[in-house]
Design a protein around this motif. Structure first.
Motif, PDB file in Angstrom:
ATOM      1  N   LEU A  61      36.691  -4.466  -9.170  1.00 50.82           N
ATOM      2  CA  LEU A  61      37.815  -4.688  -8.259  1.00 50.82           C
ATOM      3  C   LEU A  61      38.167  -6.164  -8.116  1.00 50.82           C
ATOM      4  N   ASP A  62      37.250  -7.063  -8.499  1.00 49.19           N
ATOM      5  CA  ASP A  62      37.542  -8.494  -8.417  1.00 49.19           C
ATOM      6  C   ASP A  62      38.573  -8.942  -9.441  1.00 49.19           C
ATOM      7  N   ARG A  63      38.882  -8.090 -10.390  1.00 44.87           N
ATOM      8  CA  ARG A  63      39.908  -8.434 -11.386  1.00 44.87           C
ATOM      9  C   ARG A  63      41.316  -8.207 -10.845  1.00 44.87           C
ATOM     10  N   ILE A  64      41.410  -7.504  -9.732  1.00 45.07           N
ATOM     11  CA  ILE A  64      42.705  -7.259  -9.095  1.00 45.07           C
ATOM     12  C   ILE A  64      42.893  -8.344  -8.038  1.00 45.07           C
ATOM     13  N   ASN A  65      43.945  -9.145  -8.194  1.00 47.24           N
ATOM     14  CA  ASN A  65      44.137 -10.308  -7.321  1.00 47.24           C
ATOM     15  C   ASN A  65      44.179  -9.968  -5.842  1.00 47.24           C
TER      16      ASN A  65
END
Length: 138
Positions: A3-7
């Motif tokens: 989920l850290d790849r979604i800004n």
């Protein structure tokens, strides 16, 4: 899925880290309400739009050889927030203490509301992702 790849998820997480750290600083102020010459502290305001933008990829350190140490993704959100003296001190006690318990309590309530807002936003974003992925297949 990371989920850290979604800004937006990264920004919400960082904002929750900020409110957690601010809670610690405000609790420290209240704990030192009777300490002589204690000045209350607060965290520097974090801009939500800066959290959404994330780090500037052009400002990253170039690694031209395998032995070079590049900028890690963990350093982008290390949770190090700048603690500064609180603004708007109303009164100073005769012992030099400047903690105003009413003001600190109001700041705690504001911080709690902000944290609750971020928690709800995070929950809604996860719900949207689940809905987009569809029903689970077994």
């Amino acid at each position: 899925m990371d989920l850290d790849r979604i800004n937006i998820m990264k920004a919400i997480t960082r904002r929750m880290e900020y409110t957690g750290e601010r809670q610690r600083v405000l609790a420290e102020n209240i704990a030192n309400a009777d300490t002589p010459n204690y000045k209350p502290k607060d965290l520097k305001k974090a801009s939500f739009s800066d959290l959404v933008k994330g780090p500037n990829p052009r400002a990253a350190i170039a690694t031209t050889q395998p032995g070079h140490i590049g900028r890690s993704s963990a350093s982008a959100g290390n949770g190090s927030w700048k603690v500064e003296r609180a603004k708007g001190e109303f009164e100073v006690a005769p012992n030099g203490n400047a903690v105003n318990l009413e003001q600190q309590t109001m700041m705690l309530a504001e911080n709690q509301g902000e944290h609750n807002l971020m928690t709800n936003l995070y929950r809604k974003q996860v719900g949207l992702l689940r809905k987009a992925l569809g029903p689970r297949q077994q």
